[in-house]
Design a protein around this motif. Structure first.
Motif, PDB file in Angstrom:
ATOM      1  N   ILE A   1     -41.161 -14.920  -1.274  1.00  0.00           N
ATOM      2  CA  ILE A   1     -40.497 -14.469  -2.359  1.00  0.00           C
ATOM      3  C   ILE A   1     -41.242 -13.699  -2.929  1.00  0.00           C
ATOM      4  O   ILE A   1     -42.202 -14.013  -3.479  1.00  0.00           O
ATOM      5  CB  ILE A   1     -39.674 -15.580  -3.019  1.00  0.00           C
ATOM      6  CG1 ILE A   1     -38.867 -16.602  -2.046  1.00  0.00           C
ATOM      7  CG2 ILE A   1     -38.945 -15.006  -4.194  1.00  0.00           C
ATOM      8  CD1 ILE A   1     -38.407 -17.969  -2.618  1.00  0.00           C
ATOM      9  N   TRP A   2     -40.842 -12.171  -3.328  1.00  0.00           N
ATOM     10  CA  TRP A   2     -41.767 -11.290  -3.782  1.00  0.00           C
ATOM     11  C   TRP A   2     -41.848 -11.585  -5.529  1.00  0.00           C
ATOM     12  O   TRP A   2     -42.794 -11.167  -6.063  1.00  0.00           O
ATOM     13  CB  TRP A   2     -41.233  -9.782  -3.320  1.00  0.00           C
ATOM     14  CG  TRP A   2     -41.762  -9.567  -2.050  1.00  0.00           C
ATOM     15  CD1 TRP A   2     -41.935 -10.189  -1.096  1.00  0.00           C
ATOM     16  CD2 TRP A   2     -41.968  -8.059  -1.569  1.00  0.00           C
ATOM     17  NE1 TRP A   2     -42.166  -9.828   0.023  1.00  0.00           N
ATOM     18  CE2 TRP A   2     -42.342  -8.471  -0.185  1.00  0.00           C
ATOM     19  CE3 TRP A   2     -42.261  -6.994  -2.281  1.00  0.00           C
ATOM     20  CZ2 TRP A   2     -42.688  -7.316   0.516  1.00  0.00           C
ATOM     21  CZ3 TRP A   2     -42.503  -5.725  -1.247  1.00  0.00           C
ATOM     22  CH2 TRP A   2     -42.752  -6.094  -0.313  1.00  0.00           C
ATOM     23  N   ASN A   3     -40.922 -12.251  -5.995  1.00  0.00           N
ATOM     24  CA  ASN A   3     -40.859 -12.449  -7.223  1.00  0.00           C
ATOM     25  C   ASN A   3     -41.814 -13.296  -8.006  1.00  0.00           C
ATOM     26  O   ASN A   3     -42.170 -14.273  -7.139  1.00  0.00           O
ATOM     27  CB  ASN A   3     -39.487 -12.619  -7.819  1.00  0.00           C
ATOM     28  CG  ASN A   3     -38.237 -11.695  -7.200  1.00  0.00           C
ATOM     29  OD1 ASN A   3     -37.960 -11.993  -6.025  1.00  0.00           O
ATOM     30  ND2 ASN A   3     -37.321 -11.081  -8.131  1.00  0.00           N
ATOM     31  N   TYR A   4     -42.288 -12.970  -9.001  1.00  0.00           N
ATOM     32  CA  TYR A   4     -43.102 -13.870  -9.785  1.00  0.00           C
ATOM     33  C   TYR A   4     -42.610 -15.234 -10.237  1.00  0.00           C
ATOM     34  O   TYR A   4     -43.168 -16.162 -10.090  1.00  0.00           O
ATOM     35  CB  TYR A   4     -43.848 -13.244 -10.945  1.00  0.00           C
ATOM     36  CG  TYR A   4     -44.727 -14.135 -11.770  1.00  0.00           C
ATOM     37  CD1 TYR A   4     -46.284 -14.529 -11.485  1.00  0.00           C
ATOM     38  CD2 TYR A   4     -44.144 -14.563 -13.085  1.00  0.00           C
ATOM     39  CE1 TYR A   4     -46.738 -15.410 -12.064  1.00  0.00           C
ATOM     40  CE2 TYR A   4     -45.006 -15.369 -13.954  1.00  0.00           C
ATOM     41  CZ  TYR A   4     -46.420 -15.711 -13.274  1.00  0.00           C
ATOM     42  OH  TYR A   4     -47.217 -16.732 -14.029  1.00  0.00           O
TER      43      TYR A   4
ATOM     44  N   SER B   1     -42.149 -18.459  -8.572  1.00  0.00           N
ATOM     45  CA  SER B   1     -41.659 -18.286  -7.238  1.00  0.00           C
ATOM     46  C   SER B   1     -43.098 -17.699  -6.404  1.00  0.00           C
ATOM     47  O   SER B   1     -42.716 -17.530  -5.219  1.00  0.00           O
ATOM     48  CB  SER B   1     -40.407 -17.667  -6.970  1.00  0.00           C
ATOM     49  OG  SER B   1     -40.569 -16.478  -7.778  1.00  0.00           O
ATOM     50  N   ASN B   2     -43.898 -17.399  -6.952  1.00  0.00           N
ATOM     51  CA  ASN B   2     -45.241 -16.807  -6.185  1.00  0.00           C
ATOM     52  C   ASN B   2     -46.462 -17.564  -5.692  1.00  0.00           C
ATOM     53  O   ASN B   2     -47.392 -17.249  -5.522  1.00  0.00           O
ATOM     54  CB  ASN B   2     -45.748 -15.580  -7.138  1.00  0.00           C
ATOM     55  CG  ASN B   2     -46.562 -16.148  -8.198  1.00  0.00           C
ATOM     56  OD1 ASN B   2     -46.314 -17.224  -8.759  1.00  0.00           O
ATOM     57  ND2 ASN B   2     -47.436 -15.234  -8.752  1.00  0.00           N
TER      58      ASN B   2
ATOM     59  N   PHE C   1     -46.674 -24.066   2.371  1.00  0.00           N
ATOM     60  CA  PHE C   1     -45.318 -23.433   2.340  1.00  0.00           C
ATOM     61  C   PHE C   1     -45.226 -22.194   1.351  1.00  0.00           C
ATOM     62  O   PHE C   1     -45.607 -22.276   0.125  1.00  0.00           O
ATOM     63  CB  PHE C   1     -44.304 -24.686   1.848  1.00  0.00           C
ATOM     64  CG  PHE C   1     -44.293 -25.593   2.629  1.00  0.00           C
ATOM     65  CD1 PHE C   1     -43.318 -25.597   3.587  1.00  0.00           C
ATOM     66  CD2 PHE C   1     -44.900 -26.774   2.498  1.00  0.00           C
ATOM     67  CE1 PHE C   1     -43.326 -26.632   4.701  1.00  0.00           C
ATOM     68  CE2 PHE C   1     -44.879 -28.008   3.573  1.00  0.00           C
ATOM     69  CZ  PHE C   1     -44.016 -27.791   4.481  1.00  0.00           C
ATOM     70  N   GLN C   2     -45.342 -21.061   1.710  1.00  0.00           N
ATOM     71  CA  GLN C   2     -45.502 -20.044   0.845  1.00  0.00           C
ATOM     72  C   GLN C   2     -44.422 -19.509   0.158  1.00  0.00           C
ATOM     73  O   GLN C   2     -44.305 -18.952  -0.893  1.00  0.00           O
ATOM     74  CB  GLN C   2     -45.824 -18.641   1.856  1.00  0.00           C
ATOM     75  CG  GLN C   2     -47.176 -18.855   2.713  1.00  0.00           C
ATOM     76  CD  GLN C   2     -47.245 -17.563   3.545  1.00  0.00           C
ATOM     77  OE1 GLN C   2     -46.456 -17.254   4.213  1.00  0.00           O
ATOM     78  NE2 GLN C   2     -48.674 -17.256   3.531  1.00  0.00           N
ATOM     79  N   ALA C   3     -43.193 -20.106   0.202  1.00  0.00           N
ATOM     80  CA  ALA C   3     -41.879 -20.016  -0.569  1.00  0.00           C
ATOM     81  C   ALA C   3     -41.462 -21.483  -0.886  1.00  0.00           C
ATOM     82  O   ALA C   3     -40.814 -22.222  -0.068  1.00  0.00           O
ATOM     83  CB  ALA C   3     -40.891 -19.390   0.303  1.00  0.00           C
TER      84      ALA C   3
ATOM     85  N   GLN D   1     -51.287 -17.298  -4.641  1.00  0.00           N
ATOM     86  CA  GLN D   1     -51.522 -16.437  -3.350  1.00  0.00           C
ATOM     87  C   GLN D   1     -51.320 -14.901  -3.330  1.00  0.00           C
ATOM     88  O   GLN D   1     -50.786 -14.422  -4.469  1.00  0.00           O
ATOM     89  CB  GLN D   1     -50.539 -16.914  -2.110  1.00  0.00           C
ATOM     90  CG  GLN D   1     -49.101 -16.864  -2.794  1.00  0.00           C
ATOM     91  CD  GLN D   1     -48.077 -17.536  -1.563  1.00  0.00           C
ATOM     92  OE1 GLN D   1     -48.235 -17.686  -0.510  1.00  0.00           O
ATOM     93  NE2 GLN D   1     -46.871 -17.918  -2.178  1.00  0.00           N
ATOM     94  N   LYS D   2     -52.023 -14.138  -2.469  1.00  0.00           N
ATOM     95  CA  LYS D   2     -51.934 -12.722  -2.735  1.00  0.00           C
ATOM     96  C   LYS D   2     -50.696 -12.233  -2.773  1.00  0.00           C
ATOM     97  O   LYS D   2     -49.702 -12.670  -1.973  1.00  0.00           O
ATOM     98  CB  LYS D   2     -52.941 -12.404  -1.589  1.00  0.00           C
ATOM     99  CG  LYS D   2     -53.056 -10.624  -1.517  1.00  0.00           C
ATOM    100  CD  LYS D   2     -53.717 -10.196  -0.583  1.00  0.00           C
ATOM    101  CE  LYS D   2     -54.026  -8.666  -0.305  1.00  0.00           C
ATOM    102  NZ  LYS D   2     -54.721  -8.104   0.622  1.00  0.00           N
TER     103      LYS D   2
END
Length: 357
Positions: A121-124, A214-215, A225-227, A353-354
């Protein structure tokens, strides 16, 4: 020690450590752990059960060194959505999270966990205001300028107001990220006004009710779990002393000072301090008036003290990042300011995370 195939040595040890913690805190027999490790050997991978995932997400909150609100770690609602495959399914789950967490103002802590290693999810935060660079200066949140430009490049058009909610940006694997607008009916916002100074209302301020981060990634037993967007509720100073006051954000202290009639030509008048306090008073007053959950920094510090006592009873070391735990308003009035605390990182936990962009 039992070998777990297909895992690196680091992940293998993290898996064993996590399952041992799960066994101990749930008073399970040693035979359960041996059987669980044998099962992982047969499968050649560690896939947490829903119960293990719930436990891991809650303990990750307990271990979050930057969070002052950890007293409520065991109340976290965990939505296991690892079965979802499409952007549309993920989008609907995120809307469900926003609605569940907002709860008409009675904010509920929650986390939604998606499949590991392939969803971003790209949103902060799920709810976040856009930022626009214009010939007349920045409109909105300067911290969102980069993501706003990306959203515009992907076809989104904002209204260029100071408080435009950005769309959700969801990416699966190497697929092109997709945009999804958040319906207005899902966005609970609070109009900011002051209990005594009615002139503050002319700034036309508002803020969204639920901070859903969400970042960050959730690390459980060697699985990342990146999301995994999660939320608690706001501490008032997060909005009043940071989002509104930071010079790199909305930078409102000069405008508030002007309304208050303060002399901003000299630091000796403490105009920044006086404006900062009244801006925070306005945020707390507005949320309380609208029946939206929020906590002041003094109460939050008292709650953290109860958390420390609970952890002491459970014979667990409390760790923390002191510079984050002290509130940005009057930190010396809290016990945390005067107490050393070790910034030791324990897992499970949440990690930055980046950016994917």
């Amino acid at each position: 020690m039992t070998k777990i195939y297909e895992l690196s040595e680091k992940k293998r040890l993290e898996t064993i450590e996590f399952l041992t913690l799960y066994k101990n805190e749930n008073a399970l027999p040693e035979s359960w752990l041996r059987g669980r490790l044998d099962e992982i050997n047969r499968l050649r991978e560690f896939i947490p059960t829903t119960e293990e995932l719930i436990f891991g997400a809650r303990v990750a909150w307990r271990n979050s060194n930057r969070c002052i609100g950890r007293l409520f770690w065991n109340s976290l609602q965990v939505f296991d959505e690892r079965q979802l495959e499409t952007e549309e399914e993920i989008y609907r789950a995120l809307l469900r999270h926003i609605e569940y967490a907002a709860n008409g103002g009675k904010i509920r802590p929650a986390i939604t966990i998606f499949k590991a290693d392939c969803i971003r999810i790209w949103n902060y935060q799920l709810l976040r205001y856009a930022g626009y660079e214009t010939a007349d200066g920045i409109i909105g949140d300067p911290d969102s300028i980069e993501l706003t430009k990306i959203c515009e490049a992907l076809g989104w058009k904002g209204k260029q107001t100071p408080f435009d909610i950005l769309p959700l940006v969801i990416q699966i694997g190497t697929n092109t990220p997709r945009l999804f607008d958040i319906p207005e009916s899902y966005v609970l916002e609070v109009v900011i006004r002051h209990p005594q100074n009615e002139e503050l209302a002319r700034l036309n301020l508002k803020w969204y009710a639920v901070p859903i981060v969400s970042n960050m990634k959730l690390s459980v037993g060697g699985i990342e779990f990146q999301a995994a967007p999660f939320n608690g509720w706001y501490m008032g100073s997060e909005i009043g002393a940071r989002n509104f006051a930071d010079v790199t954000r909305y930078n409102l202290l000069p405008a508030v000072a002007e309304i208050m009639g303060l002399d901003i030509k000299s630091n000796i008048t403490l105009w920044k301090d006086r404006a900062l306090v009244e801006l925070n008073v306005a945020v707390l007053h507005s949320f309380k008036e609208d029946g939206v959950s929020i906590v002041d920094h003094h109460t939050a510090a008292q709650q953290f003290k109860l958390f420390e006592k609970q952890e002491e009873v459970a014979d667990r070391q409390v760790t923390g990042n002191w510079s984050w735990l002290i509130p940005p308003v009057s930190p010396a009035t809290t016990h945390i300011f005067h107490k050393p605390i070790e910034n030791l990182i324990k897992k499970p936990n949440y990690f930055y995370q980046k950016n994917p962009f």
